[in-house]
Write an enzyme that holds these catalytic residues in place. Structure first.
Site, short mmCIF file in Angstrom:
data_model
loop_
_atom_site.label_atom_id
_atom_site.label_comp_id
_atom_site.label_asym_id
_atom_site.label_seq_id
_atom_site.Cartn_x
_atom_site.Cartn_y
_atom_site.Cartn_z
N LYS A 7 0.84 -1.21 0.00
CA LYS A 7 0.00 0.00 0.00
C LYS A 7 0.87 1.26 0.00
CE LYS A 7 -1.72 1.53 4.15
NZ LYS A 7 -1.45 2.93 4.45
N ASN A 8 1.88 1.27 0.89
CA ASN A 8 2.66 2.51 1.05
C ASN A 8 3.59 2.79 -0.13
OD1 ASN A 8 1.35 2.88 3.41
ND2 ASN A 8 3.10 2.45 4.76
N ARG A 43 0.90 14.20 13.45
CA ARG A 43 1.13 14.04 12.02
C ARG A 43 1.10 15.37 11.26
NH1 ARG A 43 -1.05 8.36 9.79
NH2 ARG A 43 0.94 8.42 8.76
N CYS A 97 -5.04 7.77 9.93
CA CYS A 97 -5.15 7.14 11.24
C CYS A 97 -4.89 8.14 12.36
CB CYS A 97 -4.12 6.02 11.37
SG CYS A 97 -4.68 4.45 10.72
N ASP A 124 5.10 0.61 12.21
CA ASP A 124 3.91 -0.08 11.68
C ASP A 124 3.83 -1.55 12.11
OD1 ASP A 124 3.06 2.21 10.51
OD2 ASP A 124 3.45 1.62 8.44
N ARG A 149 -8.19 -0.72 5.38
CA ARG A 149 -7.36 0.29 4.72
C ARG A 149 -6.03 -0.30 4.28
NH1 ARG A 149 -5.97 4.84 8.18
NH2 ARG A 149 -4.85 5.28 6.26
C1 UD1 Z 1 4.54 6.79 6.44
C2 UD1 Z 1 3.71 5.54 6.26
C3 UD1 Z 1 3.18 5.05 7.60
C4 UD1 Z 1 4.33 4.87 8.59
C5 UD1 Z 1 5.20 6.13 8.65
C6 UD1 Z 1 6.44 5.96 9.51
C7 UD1 Z 1 2.79 5.86 4.05
C8 UD1 Z 1 1.60 6.09 3.22
N1 UD1 Z 1 2.61 5.85 5.37
O1 UD1 Z 1 3.68 7.79 6.98
O2 UD1 Z 1 2.51 3.81 7.39
O3 UD1 Z 1 3.80 4.62 9.88
O4 UD1 Z 1 5.63 6.51 7.33
O5 UD1 Z 1 7.20 4.88 9.05
O6 UD1 Z 1 3.87 5.66 3.55
N2 UD1 Z 1 6.39 14.67 10.68
C9 UD1 Z 1 6.50 16.02 10.95
N3 UD1 Z 1 6.34 16.89 9.91
C10 UD1 Z 1 6.08 16.48 8.64
C11 UD1 Z 1 5.98 15.09 8.38
C12 UD1 Z 1 6.15 14.20 9.42
O7 UD1 Z 1 6.73 16.42 12.09
O8 UD1 Z 1 5.95 17.33 7.75
C13 UD1 Z 1 6.53 13.69 11.80
C14 UD1 Z 1 5.21 12.93 12.03
O9 UD1 Z 1 4.34 13.67 12.85
C15 UD1 Z 1 5.71 11.66 12.67
C16 UD1 Z 1 7.07 11.42 11.99
O10 UD1 Z 1 7.44 12.68 11.42
O11 UD1 Z 1 5.91 11.85 14.04
C17 UD1 Z 1 7.04 10.35 10.92
O12 UD1 Z 1 6.15 10.71 9.90
P1 UD1 Z 1 6.38 10.30 8.38
O13 UD1 Z 1 7.67 9.57 8.23
O14 UD1 Z 1 6.19 11.53 7.56
O15 UD1 Z 1 5.19 9.31 8.15
P2 UD1 Z 1 4.14 9.32 6.97
O16 UD1 Z 1 4.81 9.63 5.69
O17 UD1 Z 1 2.96 10.10 7.38
#
Ligand code: UD1
Length: 420
Positions: free
Chosen positions: A22-23, A121, A116, A305, A397
């Site tokens: 999915k990711n 986030r 989620c 995850d 999902r």
């Molecule tokens: C992706 C995955 C999700 C997984 C996560 C961490 C997808 C679709 N989803 O989510 O399944 O759990 O990686 O491995 O690929 N953060 C900030 N600012 C930002 C972006 C992120 O502070 O602009 C923080 C988030 O709040 C969180 C951390 O960084 O605490 C990790 O987030 P991120 O790596 O961005 O996860 P996702 O891309 O949302």
């Protein structure tokens, strides 16, 4: 609304093939709009989130169809760069469309993303990266408008290796003028898959999978055919389920090198794992041993995850284990549900202290998010008696017909409509 009913206590056995990631599929679907024409993607899982992404692509004017695991996207009729609010709120991954839509239209309007409820986030890293590439951003309440007169390559340091921000910036940089270097980039396998897809379309990117990614801007992309990587989190979920039920299973079509940290942890708790090419065999005939400390962190460390799923196994281990969650602050929601099934877990800030019990017992529990739901499925499979899991749309999902997958491995699990 539906629920899952699991008759637990059967060791899993047999063999299955793991579906696509999915990711990886979500950002690749978003990236497809950067090249005009028809793309064909293989090994795309049939999931709620994929359905939402295909609906967004249709709302933007593309033709997008899924037949089994094959998706075709014709982007030649795209006419809008306004992502519908209601779909944006259903799925955080709609944010991946920012980079591609800016490349195609120079403008995108979107809303704060949903997804989620596992923590704050934020999207500040996505926005800062796009600003560095020459995007003007205006936020009015929940609405975000991004505009550019031309994307320009830049050197971007990410304060945290965010998966989504790395992917969004990579996509926006593909057709920018000049060279972009992303430092402290996330190293997850899905980022490598996105690089491979973009390069197949004609992009010039190196370094995905390391912490430095270099993108040389190109002026043309063409549509392509591409095979998505297998889902490492679904693979890991099955591995932990086999261990928790003291079963013995074989998983085909997987990438063992994407699961090094889980394999290491499972071996330490006494699970037997055999690997050959794209096959993993897991067997666990004895009670798992506890483990002093498991810490979730960006790849290649232990993935957030798989934290909730591993916690179920440690709930059944002999002794005290500690799990620390460093990625998302709200990711212990499964703990209260597991307690209803007899688990003994105490949470203190971002650490869970898991004291193993000899067995879990069936109960009625609620999936609060995607991976918490997967953990409850594993708990239900291992527990004595009947487990009923409610709010299973969260599980749908990320897992394609989870009951079918586990029933092929000898489980007794059924989906029922909930009468309201
Ligand atoms: C992706 C995955 C999700 C997984 C996560 C961490 C997808 C679709 N989803 O989510 O399944 O759990 O990686 O491995 O690929 N953060 C900030 N600012 C930002 C972006 C992120 O502070 O602009 C923080 C988030 O709040 C969180 C951390 O960084 O605490 C990790 O987030 P991120 O790596 O961005 O996860 P996702 O891309 O949302």
């Amino acid at each position: 609304m539906e629920k899952l009913v699991i008759e637990g206590g059967r060791p899993l056995s047999g063999a299955i093939r793991i579906h696509g990631a999915k990711n990886a599929a979500l950002p690749i679907l978003a990236a497809s709009i950067m090249a005009e024409g028809t793309h064909v993607l293989h090994n795309v899982p049939e999931l709620l989130d994929i359905g939402v992404m295909l609906q967004i692509l249709r709302d933007l004017g593309c033709r997008a169809e899924q037949e089994g695991s094959v998706v075709s996207v014709d982007t030649s009729t795209i006419h809008s760069s306004h992502i519908p609010e209601q779909l944006m709120r259903q799925m955080r991954s709609s944010i991946f469309l920012m980079g591609p839509l800016l490349t195609r239209f120079g403008f995108v309007r979107l809303y704060q993303p949903g997804g989620c409820a596992i923590g704050e986030r934020k999207i500040d890293l996505h926005l800062k990266g796009l600003q560095a590439l020459g995007v003007r951003i205006q936020e009015h309440g929940e609405t975000i408008e991004c505009e550019t007169d031309g994307l320009q390559g830049a050197e971007i340091f990410l304060d945290f290796p965010s998966v989504g921000a790395t992917e969004n910036i990579m996509m926006a940089a593909v057709m920018a003028e000049g060279i972009t270097v992303i430092t402290n980039a996330a190293r997850e396998p899905e980022i490598q898959d996105l690089q491979n897809f973009l390069n197949r379309m004609g992009a010039d990117i190196i370094g995905a999978g390391t912490d430095t990614i270099t993108i040389r801007g190109v002026s043309m992309l063409q549509p392509c055919s591409y095979q998505i990587i297998p889902d490492r989190i679904v693979t890991g979920t099955c591995m932990v389920a086999a261990a928790a039920t003291r079963g013995s299973i074989t998983l085909h079509g997987v990438c063992p090198q994407h699961l090094t940290s889980l394999i290491h942890v499972l071996r330490r708790v006494g699970v037997q794992i055999h690997i050959s090419d794209d096959i993993i065999q897991v067997s666990a005939l004895t009670r798992p041993k506890s483990i002093e400390r498991v810490v979730t962190a960006p790849h290649p460390a232990f993935p957030t995850d798989l934290q909730s799923q591993l916690m179920v196994l440690l709930s059944l281990a002999d002794g005290l284990s500690v799990m620390k969650e460093t990625i998302f602050e709200g990711r212990f929601k499964h703990v209260d549900e597991l307690a209803r099934m007899g688990a003994d877990i105490r949470v203190d800030l971002n650490s869970a202290f898991v004291r193993g019990v000899p067995r879990l017992y069936g109960a009625t529990v609620e999936a609060t998010d995607l991976r918490a739901g997967a953990a409850l499925v594993i708990a239900g499979l291992a527990a004595q008696g009947t487990t009923i899991i409610e709010q299973i749309h969260h599980i749908d999902r990320g897992y394609d017909r989870i009951e079918q997958m586990f029933n092929e491995l000898g489980a007794n699990m059924n989906r029922h409509a909930v009468l309201i």
